[in-house]
Write a protein that holds these residues in place. Sequence first.
Motif, mmCIF file in Angstrom:
data_model
loop_
_atom_site.group_PDB
_atom_site.id
_atom_site.type_symbol
_atom_site.label_atom_id
_atom_site.label_comp_id
_atom_site.label_asym_id
_atom_site.label_seq_id
_atom_site.Cartn_x
_atom_site.Cartn_y
_atom_site.Cartn_z
ATOM 1 N N GLY A 198 -4.996 26.282 -44.517
ATOM 2 C CA GLY A 198 -5.967 26.695 -43.497
ATOM 3 C C GLY A 198 -7.021 27.658 -43.991
ATOM 4 N N LEU A 199 -7.165 27.776 -45.305
ATOM 5 C CA LEU A 199 -8.086 28.779 -45.858
ATOM 6 C C LEU A 199 -9.361 28.177 -46.444
ATOM 7 C CD1 LEU A 199 -5.314 31.034 -47.384
ATOM 8 C CD2 LEU A 199 -6.968 31.760 -45.665
ATOM 9 N N LEU A 200 -9.656 26.928 -46.057
ATOM 10 C CA LEU A 200 -10.926 26.321 -46.487
ATOM 11 C C LEU A 200 -12.087 27.041 -45.831
ATOM 12 C CD1 LEU A 200 -10.412 22.454 -46.113
ATOM 13 C CD2 LEU A 200 -10.333 23.805 -48.223
ATOM 14 N N THR A 201 -13.183 27.188 -46.546
ATOM 15 C CA THR A 201 -14.407 27.704 -45.920
ATOM 16 C C THR A 201 -15.557 26.730 -46.173
ATOM 17 O OG1 THR A 201 -14.894 29.036 -47.881
ATOM 18 C CG2 THR A 201 -13.785 30.153 -46.049
ATOM 19 N N GLY A 202 -16.551 26.795 -45.292
ATOM 20 C CA GLY A 202 -17.702 25.894 -45.377
ATOM 21 C C GLY A 202 -17.661 24.903 -44.224
ATOM 22 N N LYS A 223 -24.825 34.935 -46.033
ATOM 23 C CA LYS A 223 -25.728 33.787 -46.191
ATOM 24 C C LYS A 223 -25.040 32.495 -45.729
ATOM 25 C CE LYS A 223 -28.546 31.545 -49.746
ATOM 26 N NZ LYS A 223 -27.803 30.309 -49.992
ATOM 27 N N GLY A 224 -23.810 32.302 -46.227
ATOM 28 C CA GLY A 224 -23.086 31.081 -45.863
ATOM 29 C C GLY A 224 -22.788 31.020 -44.375
ATOM 30 N N LEU A 225 -22.418 32.150 -43.797
ATOM 31 C CA LEU A 225 -22.108 32.182 -42.365
ATOM 32 C C LEU A 225 -23.366 31.908 -41.540
ATOM 33 C CD1 LEU A 225 -20.305 32.684 -39.929
ATOM 34 C CD2 LEU A 225 -20.540 35.142 -40.310
ATOM 35 N N THR A 226 -24.465 32.500 -41.949
ATOM 36 C CA THR A 226 -25.730 32.259 -41.221
ATOM 37 C C THR A 226 -26.080 30.768 -41.247
ATOM 38 O OG1 THR A 226 -26.498 34.472 -41.801
ATOM 39 C CG2 THR A 226 -28.177 32.893 -41.110
ATOM 40 N N GLU A 227 -25.926 30.160 -42.417
ATOM 41 C CA GLU A 227 -26.244 28.727 -42.530
ATOM 42 C C GLU A 227 -25.335 27.882 -41.633
ATOM 43 O OE1 GLU A 227 -27.831 28.973 -47.137
ATOM 44 O OE2 GLU A 227 -25.949 27.921 -46.717
ATOM 45 N N LEU A 228 -24.058 28.241 -41.590
ATOM 46 C CA LEU A 228 -23.133 27.474 -40.746
ATOM 47 C C LEU A 228 -23.468 27.640 -39.266
ATOM 48 C CD1 LEU A 228 -19.690 28.044 -42.507
ATOM 49 C CD2 LEU A 228 -20.963 25.889 -42.354
ATOM 50 N N ILE A 229 -23.867 28.845 -38.868
ATOM 51 C CA ILE A 229 -24.237 29.049 -37.457
ATOM 52 C C ILE A 229 -25.499 28.256 -37.133
ATOM 53 C CG2 ILE A 229 -24.903 30.743 -35.703
ATOM 54 C CD1 ILE A 229 -23.124 32.793 -37.191
ATOM 55 N N GLU A 230 -26.425 28.220 -38.064
ATOM 56 C CA GLU A 230 -27.629 27.391 -37.847
ATOM 57 C C GLU A 230 -27.233 25.924 -37.658
ATOM 58 O OE1 GLU A 230 -30.122 29.916 -41.070
ATOM 59 O OE2 GLU A 230 -30.843 27.886 -40.723
ATOM 60 N N MET A 231 -26.331 25.455 -38.508
ATOM 61 C CA MET A 231 -25.881 24.061 -38.405
ATOM 62 C C MET A 231 -25.159 23.827 -37.081
ATOM 63 S SD MET A 231 -24.466 23.560 -42.261
ATOM 64 C CE MET A 231 -23.974 21.864 -42.118
ATOM 65 N N CYS A 260 -15.780 47.033 -40.117
ATOM 66 C CA CYS A 260 -15.276 45.880 -39.349
ATOM 67 C C CYS A 260 -16.097 44.627 -39.677
ATOM 68 C CB CYS A 260 -15.375 46.190 -37.854
ATOM 69 S SG CYS A 260 -14.864 44.799 -36.820
ATOM 70 N N GLY A 261 -15.415 43.512 -39.820
ATOM 71 C CA GLY A 261 -16.105 42.265 -40.151
ATOM 72 C C GLY A 261 -17.069 41.798 -39.083
ATOM 73 N N ASP A 262 -16.906 42.289 -37.863
ATOM 74 C CA ASP A 262 -17.735 41.799 -36.767
ATOM 75 C C ASP A 262 -19.218 42.155 -36.931
ATOM 76 O OD1 ASP A 262 -15.289 40.999 -35.870
ATOM 77 O OD2 ASP A 262 -15.235 42.285 -34.104
ATOM 78 N N PHE A 263 -19.513 43.213 -37.709
ATOM 79 C CA PHE A 263 -20.919 43.565 -37.947
ATOM 80 C C PHE A 263 -21.671 42.399 -38.589
ATOM 81 C CE2 PHE A 263 -19.190 47.931 -37.816
ATOM 82 C CZ PHE A 263 -20.143 48.567 -37.041
ATOM 83 N N SER A 264 -21.036 41.772 -39.566
ATOM 84 C CA SER A 264 -21.711 40.674 -40.278
ATOM 85 C C SER A 264 -21.873 39.453 -39.381
ATOM 86 C CB SER A 264 -20.904 40.245 -41.502
ATOM 87 O OG SER A 264 -20.762 41.318 -42.355
ATOM 88 N N VAL A 265 -20.904 39.250 -38.492
ATOM 89 C CA VAL A 265 -21.017 38.112 -37.573
ATOM 90 C C VAL A 265 -22.208 38.335 -36.642
ATOM 91 C CG1 VAL A 265 -19.833 36.776 -35.800
ATOM 92 C CG2 VAL A 265 -18.533 37.707 -37.727
ATOM 93 N N GLN A 266 -22.336 39.559 -36.151
ATOM 94 C CA GLN A 266 -23.479 39.891 -35.296
ATOM 95 C C GLN A 266 -24.794 39.633 -36.052
ATOM 96 O OE1 GLN A 266 -24.029 44.061 -34.881
ATOM 97 N NE2 GLN A 266 -25.732 43.881 -33.449
ATOM 98 N N ALA A 267 -24.882 40.142 -37.276
ATOM 99 C CA ALA A 267 -26.116 39.967 -38.062
ATOM 100 C C ALA A 267 -26.384 38.486 -38.329
ATOM 101 C CB ALA A 267 -26.010 40.725 -39.380
ATOM 102 N N SER A 268 -25.321 37.722 -38.587
ATOM 103 C CA SER A 268 -25.495 36.289 -38.881
ATOM 104 C C SER A 268 -26.004 35.530 -37.659
ATOM 105 C CB SER A 268 -24.174 35.676 -39.352
ATOM 106 O OG SER A 268 -23.739 36.300 -40.518
ATOM 107 N N ILE A 269 -25.485 35.869 -36.483
ATOM 108 C CA ILE A 269 -25.981 35.205 -35.265
ATOM 109 C C ILE A 269 -27.460 35.532 -35.076
ATOM 110 C CG2 ILE A 269 -25.816 35.139 -32.735
ATOM 111 C CD1 ILE A 269 -22.793 35.669 -33.026
ATOM 112 N N GLN A 270 -27.817 36.800 -35.275
ATOM 113 C CA GLN A 270 -29.217 37.201 -35.092
ATOM 114 C C GLN A 270 -30.130 36.459 -36.081
ATOM 115 O OE1 GLN A 270 -28.159 41.345 -35.490
ATOM 116 N NE2 GLN A 270 -28.695 41.784 -33.352
ATOM 117 N N ARG A 271 -29.700 36.380 -37.338
ATOM 118 C CA ARG A 271 -30.520 35.694 -38.343
ATOM 119 C C ARG A 271 -30.611 34.194 -38.062
ATOM 120 N NH1 ARG A 271 -29.212 38.519 -44.184
ATOM 121 N NH2 ARG A 271 -29.388 40.646 -43.437
#
Length: 284
Positions: free
Chosen positions: A237-241, A171-179, A15-26
Amino acid sequence: KEFRNNVKPNWCPGCGDFSVQASIQRAAANVGLEPEQLAVVSGIGCSGRISGYINCYGFHGVHGRALPIAQGLKMANRELTVIAAGGDGDGFAIGMGHTVHAIRRNMNITYIVMDNQIYGLTKGQTSPRSATGFVTKSTPAGSIESAISPIELALSVGATFVAQSFSSDLKGLTELIEMGIKHEGFSLINVFSPCVTYNKVNTYDWFKENIVPVDTIEGYDPHNRIKAMAASMEHKGLLTGLIYQNKEQKPYEQLVAGFKEQGLASQDIRLSDEDFAKLVAEFA
Ligand code: SF4
């Protein structure tokens, strides 16, 4: 700083949610937060469980209501970093009214949507993010409705921070959450987070083939709302970043007239005996 706890996530393997959890933690660790400085508020759905899987304050709310709880929390305690999280059904169906008004209210909250374009917890029905023609148990002849674009929706109601990511891009998701955490105002981060059990169309491979990172678009300017809207529409609607950011607009809690700089949690709101007697006399 340890944002991991001992709770084993009850998500399907992959499930993709694992990476979201890890990204929030990081991200929380990278911006220098301590666990007691962070609150994660969630709604209902597979993704709603995330508030119990991070070592911080957590509030698992009711369906579609993560944002009202998160906003109340932020108003009461300005010191907390508040993240609201949920799925596309939670945020763009039952919670849509709250989502639109939270975006335009622009309180200093980060809202992370785990967008898998289906209802996972209830075993695979069409969501507001499912494409027209999408076949599920609730739409055996294919969905008749068109899918909401969270990016275009957010841009149209005055969002000050709009980003989109893919759960494979840790990596990209973690950076966006930091921002998003650092952004002074409401930040919407929509994350393509595949449901490997019920969505056999919008898979990891499908996203890898179809997403368009904004840094591949020559001259892309994330401070131009009109161009951000046009680019999002052009790329379906598929832009990322980081798609759009407005650093000029102050957050709600800095603008609301007469509201003390501190939230209720930091104020001494006890009445003196004299003031209490006056209040009683006034209403007697
Ligand atoms: Fe994730 Fe889908 Fe399983 Fe829910 S049903 S945990 S969204 S893979």
